[in-house]
Each structure stands twice: as structure tokens, then as C-alpha cells.
Design a protein around this motif. Structure first.
Motif, PDB file in Angstrom:
ATOM      1  N   LEU B  88       0.841  -1.199   0.000  1.00 42.84           N
ATOM      2  CA  LEU B  88       0.000   0.000   0.000  1.00 42.84           C
ATOM      3  C   LEU B  88       0.874   1.246   0.000  1.00 42.84           C
ATOM      4  CD1 LEU B  88      -1.348  -2.043   2.509  1.00 42.84           C
ATOM      5  CD2 LEU B  88      -3.226  -0.559   1.902  1.00 42.84           C
ATOM      6  N   CYS B  89       0.574   2.162  -0.914  1.00 46.05           N
ATOM      7  CA  CYS B  89       1.200   3.460  -0.800  1.00 46.05           C
ATOM      8  C   CYS B  89       0.359   4.297   0.157  1.00 46.05           C
ATOM      9  CB  CYS B  89       1.334   4.143  -2.152  1.00 46.05           C
ATOM     10  SG  CYS B  89      -0.232   4.495  -2.965  1.00 46.05           S
ATOM     11  N   ALA B  90       1.006   5.220   0.807  1.00 48.20           N
ATOM     12  CA  ALA B  90       0.301   6.080   1.756  1.00 48.20           C
ATOM     13  C   ALA B  90       0.930   7.460   1.681  1.00 48.20           C
ATOM     14  CB  ALA B  90       0.403   5.515   3.160  1.00 48.20           C
ATOM     15  N   ILE B  91       0.064   8.434   1.669  1.00 55.15           N
ATOM     16  CA  ILE B  91       0.550   9.800   1.496  1.00 55.15           C
ATOM     17  C   ILE B  91      -0.031  10.648   2.599  1.00 55.15           C
ATOM     18  CG2 ILE B  91       0.711  11.705  -0.133  1.00 55.15           C
ATOM     19  CD1 ILE B  91       0.440   9.661  -2.355  1.00 55.15           C
ATOM     20  N   GLY B  92       0.815  11.448   3.215  1.00 54.43           N
ATOM     21  CA  GLY B  92       0.389  12.086   4.444  1.00 54.43           C
ATOM     22  C   GLY B  92       0.496  13.587   4.477  1.00 54.43           C
ATOM     23  N   GLY B  93      -0.437  14.114   5.235  1.00 54.06           N
ATOM     24  CA  GLY B  93      -0.370  15.511   5.619  1.00 54.06           C
ATOM     25  C   GLY B  93      -0.277  15.554   7.128  1.00 54.06           C
ATOM     26  N   TYR B  94      -0.657  16.651   7.724  1.00 52.55           N
ATOM     27  CA  TYR B  94      -0.556  16.782   9.172  1.00 52.55           C
ATOM     28  C   TYR B  94      -1.492  15.816   9.871  1.00 52.55           C
ATOM     29  CZ  TYR B  94      -0.258  18.924  13.766  1.00 52.55           C
ATOM     30  OH  TYR B  94      -0.060  19.149  15.091  1.00 52.55           O
ATOM     31  N   GLN B  95      -0.931  14.830  10.541  1.00 51.64           N
ATOM     32  CA  GLN B  95      -1.691  13.834  11.306  1.00 51.64           C
ATOM     33  C   GLN B  95      -2.755  13.103  10.501  1.00 51.64           C
ATOM     34  OE1 GLN B  95      -3.245  14.923  15.163  1.00 51.64           O
ATOM     35  NE2 GLN B  95      -1.286  14.410  16.059  1.00 51.64           N
ATOM     36  N   LYS B  96      -2.640  13.099   9.227  1.00 52.63           N
ATOM     37  CA  LYS B  96      -3.613  12.343   8.437  1.00 52.63           C
ATOM     38  C   LYS B  96      -2.890  11.644   7.297  1.00 52.63           C
ATOM     39  CE  LYS B  96      -7.994  12.560   6.002  1.00 52.63           C
ATOM     40  NZ  LYS B  96      -9.216  13.325   5.749  1.00 52.63           N
ATOM     41  N   VAL B  97      -3.205  10.390   7.138  1.00 54.74           N
ATOM     42  CA  VAL B  97      -2.590   9.583   6.096  1.00 54.74           C
ATOM     43  C   VAL B  97      -3.686   9.007   5.218  1.00 54.74           C
ATOM     44  CG1 VAL B  97      -1.225   7.516   5.637  1.00 54.74           C
ATOM     45  CG2 VAL B  97      -0.598   9.016   7.530  1.00 54.74           C
ATOM     46  N   THR B  98      -3.512   9.112   3.909  1.00 52.39           N
ATOM     47  CA  THR B  98      -4.460   8.531   2.953  1.00 52.39           C
ATOM     48  C   THR B  98      -3.778   7.378   2.239  1.00 52.39           C
ATOM     49  OG1 THR B  98      -5.526  10.673   2.643  1.00 52.39           O
ATOM     50  CG2 THR B  98      -5.957   8.992   0.987  1.00 52.39           C
ATOM     51  N   PHE B  99      -4.446   6.247   2.223  1.00 48.08           N
ATOM     52  CA  PHE B  99      -3.868   5.038   1.650  1.00 48.08           C
ATOM     53  C   PHE B  99      -4.390   4.768   0.252  1.00 48.08           C
ATOM     54  CE2 PHE B  99      -1.594   3.024   5.126  1.00 48.08           C
ATOM     55  CZ  PHE B  99      -2.060   3.720   6.218  1.00 48.08           C
ATOM     56  N   GLY B 100      -3.526   4.173  -0.573  1.00 45.75           N
ATOM     57  CA  GLY B 100      -3.983   3.593  -1.822  1.00 45.75           C
ATOM     58  C   GLY B 100      -4.678   2.272  -1.534  1.00 45.75           C
ATOM     59  N   ILE B 101      -5.282   1.709  -2.566  1.00 46.92           N
ATOM     60  CA  ILE B 101      -6.046   0.474  -2.398  1.00 46.92           C
ATOM     61  C   ILE B 101      -5.146  -0.734  -2.165  1.00 46.92           C
ATOM     62  CG2 ILE B 101      -6.140  -0.144  -4.843  1.00 46.92           C
ATOM     63  CD1 ILE B 101      -9.096  -0.880  -4.402  1.00 46.92           C
ATOM     64  N   GLY B 102      -3.880  -0.607  -2.545  1.00 48.80           N
ATOM     65  CA  GLY B 102      -2.942  -1.711  -2.373  1.00 48.80           C
ATOM     66  C   GLY B 102      -2.799  -2.531  -3.637  1.00 48.80           C
ATOM     67  N   THR B 103      -1.567  -2.936  -3.938  1.00 48.98           N
ATOM     68  CA  THR B 103      -1.295  -3.824  -5.066  1.00 48.98           C
ATOM     69  C   THR B 103      -0.883  -5.174  -4.516  1.00 48.98           C
ATOM     70  OG1 THR B 103      -0.536  -2.017  -6.479  1.00 48.98           O
ATOM     71  CG2 THR B 103       0.116  -4.250  -7.109  1.00 48.98           C
ATOM     72  N   LYS B 104      -1.598  -6.210  -4.927  1.00 50.65           N
ATOM     73  CA  LYS B 104      -1.272  -7.548  -4.468  1.00 50.65           C
ATOM     74  C   LYS B 104      -0.158  -8.123  -5.323  1.00 50.65           C
ATOM     75  CE  LYS B 104      -3.398 -11.881  -3.050  1.00 50.65           C
ATOM     76  NZ  LYS B 104      -4.667 -12.627  -2.879  1.00 50.65           N
ATOM     77  N   LEU B 105       0.931  -8.491  -4.697  1.00 49.81           N
ATOM     78  CA  LEU B 105       2.106  -9.026  -5.397  1.00 49.81           C
ATOM     79  C   LEU B 105       2.301 -10.489  -5.042  1.00 49.81           C
ATOM     80  CD1 LEU B 105       4.810  -8.711  -6.987  1.00 49.81           C
ATOM     81  CD2 LEU B 105       5.861  -8.095  -4.794  1.00 49.81           C
ATOM     82  N   GLN B 106       2.538 -11.288  -6.065  1.00 47.79           N
ATOM     83  CA  GLN B 106       2.894 -12.680  -5.852  1.00 47.79           C
ATOM     84  C   GLN B 106       4.212 -12.958  -6.544  1.00 47.79           C
ATOM     85  OE1 GLN B 106       0.151 -15.628  -7.380  1.00 47.79           O
ATOM     86  NE2 GLN B 106       1.003 -17.238  -6.085  1.00 47.79           N
ATOM     87  N   VAL B 107       5.183 -13.427  -5.778  1.00 46.69           N
ATOM     88  CA  VAL B 107       6.474 -13.791  -6.331  1.00 46.69           C
ATOM     89  C   VAL B 107       6.534 -15.307  -6.393  1.00 46.69           C
ATOM     90  CG1 VAL B 107       8.977 -13.639  -6.091  1.00 46.69           C
ATOM     91  CG2 VAL B 107       7.525 -11.737  -5.323  1.00 46.69           C
ATOM     92  N   ILE B 108       6.674 -15.807  -7.600  1.00 45.53           N
ATOM     93  CA  ILE B 108       6.585 -17.252  -7.824  1.00 45.53           C
ATOM     94  C   ILE B 108       7.969 -17.879  -7.805  1.00 45.53           C
ATOM     95  CG2 ILE B 108       5.798 -19.016  -9.448  1.00 45.53           C
ATOM     96  CD1 ILE B 108       3.881 -16.799 -10.543  1.00 45.53           C
ATOM     97  N   PRO B 109       8.157 -18.910  -6.966  1.00 46.37           N
ATOM     98  CA  PRO B 109       9.502 -19.544  -6.865  1.00 46.37           C
ATOM     99  C   PRO B 109       9.918 -20.173  -8.194  1.00 46.37           C
ATOM    100  CG  PRO B 109       8.078 -20.255  -5.073  1.00 46.37           C
ATOM    101  CD  PRO B 109       7.209 -19.487  -6.034  1.00 46.37           C
TER     102      PRO B 109
END
Lengths: 116, 109
Positions: B88-109
Motif C-alpha cells: 500500500l502506498c500512503a501519502i500524508g499531511g498533518y496527522q492524516k494519512v491517505t492510503f492507496g487500495i494496495g497492489t497484491k504481489l505474488q512472487v513465484i519460486p
């Protein structure tokens, strides 16, 4: 890093009952704690900000009478979901900050609430 | 327009690949930029934290911020199966953080 705990880690309750979730900062005093909610495949959404000893500030669209927040000490905040309904089923996460402004938020492990 | 936009993926890569994760944001008042990693059914944990434009490196992770384009990136070198998580990326201002929805990553052996 600093440690934040949540209890319980998961809870299942019947519709209409109330559920209390605790958030504790274990090794630091948290001047501010935040409560987030995360629905499946969605981002964390801030519900409210609470400062020790004062009333919580709720985000737009969050019912303050339904989600009661108490921040009675510098190490404990509680979120009570009153008269829970199935649509309240979600992952609730708290975070805690020492100091003010741009300090790093330390997150708890989250509480999975399922309302039947 | 959402304050923070992030592609939810999922993104599947072979072990050892270089992974690039990105977010855009709309509010130029945001002051600091973060990347969190979240494993299933767990709270997010902070990976990288930066205030300024440019690159910041920590081991296999590099965070890049371009304030002029309102664009942030996270690069993971030599990706490992243990890197499989939602970022998740997160970007902040004063005492407040807004998150992205998140990218699901799978690393395959």
C-alpha cells in the motif's frame, strides 16, 4: 519499532450486539491514536482520530454514536461498535503516534469483526 | 477523483525479478510518502518513509518520489517469495494519512 497490540484479533457476534476492540501501545505513550476500517479489496479508510483525554474526531460519513471511541490513557484506546449489523463486518485496524505532526504511525495487527 | 490512485493488481512475477509498484496522488499539499506491506489478515507494516522528491534506498527496496508529477514508486530488486503481500502506498499531511487500495504481489519460486 514501536509495538501496538489489538484485542481481540477476531470476533464473531450476533446482529444487534455491541463489540469492544482495544488498541494498546506497548512500549510508548501514544498522544494520538487512529482507527481505520478495511473492507475486502479496499484500502484502509480512516474512521476517526482520538487524542488522549479528548473527544474523537470522526471522518465524514462515520456515525459517532455507532462507533464509540474512548482514549482514556496514553496507552489505550477502545472502539465500541454498538448495535452491530452485518454491514459492519470488516477488518478494524488502529494505529498510534507519539508526539504530533508528521510522526510515523505504528499499526496494530487488526481485528476481524464478523456480524452474523 | 480519488486522492490516491493505485493499481490493485494482482501482479505475478518470477523469483529474482525487479518489481515496480506505483501510485499517483492529486493533492500537492501532501508532505510525506510511505510504502506499507500488508500480509493477509495482518495490519500494515512500514517499509519506506520519505519527505522529499528523489530516491531513497533500503536494502532491496527503493522508493522514488516525483512531486512535480505527483507520482511515487516502490522498486523491489531480487524479489523473493517472502515478498508476496499487498503493498500500500500512503501519502500524508498533518496527522492524516491517505492510503492507496494496495497492489497484491505474488512472487513465484
Amino acid at each position: 519499532g514501536a509495538v501496538v497490540s489489538q484485542h481481540p484479533s477476531w470476533v464473531i457476534c450476533k446482529s444487534g450486539t455491541s463489540v469492544k476492540i482495544e488498541c494498546r501501545s506497548l512500549d510508548f505513550q501514544a498522544t494520538t491514536m487512529f482507527w481505520y476500517r478495511q473492507f475486502p479489496k479496499q484500502s484502509l479508510m480512516l474512521m476517526a482520530t482520538s487524542n488522549e483525554g479528548s473527544k474523537a474526531t470522526y471522518e465524514q460519513g462515520v456515525e459517532k454514536d455507532k462507533f464509540l471511541i474512548n482514549h482514556a490513557s496514553l496507552t489505550l484506546s477502545t472502539l465500541t461498535v454498538t448495535s452491530a449489523h452485518p454491514e459492519d463486518s470488516s477488518f478494524y485496524i488502529c494505529s498510534a503516534v507519539w508526539g504530533s505532526g508528521y510522526n510515523e504511525q505504528f499499526f496494530g495487527p487488526g481485528t476481524r469483526l464478523t456480524v452474523l | 477523483q480519488k486522492e490516491v490512485e493505485q493499481d490493485p493488481g494482482p501482479l505475478s512475477v518470477p523469483e529474482g525479478a525487479i518489481v515496480s509498484l506505483n501510485c499517483t496522488y492529486s493533492n500537492s499539499a501532501f508532505q510525506y510518502f510511505m510504502w506499507y506491506r500488508q500480509y493477509s489478515r495482518k495490519g500494515p507494516e512500514l517499509l519506506m518513509y520519505t519527505y522529499s522528491s528523489g530516491n531513497k534506498e533500503d536494502g532491496r527496496f527503493t522508493a522514488q518520489v516525483d512531486k512535480s508529477s505527483k507520482y511515487i514508486s516502490l522498486f523491489i530488486r531480487d524479489s523473493q517469495p517472502s515478498d508476496s503481500a499487498t503493498y500500500l502506498c500512503a501519502i500524508g499531511g498533518y496527522q492524516k494519512v491517505t492510503f492507496g487500495i494496495g497492489t497484491k504481489l505474488q512472487v513465484i519460486p
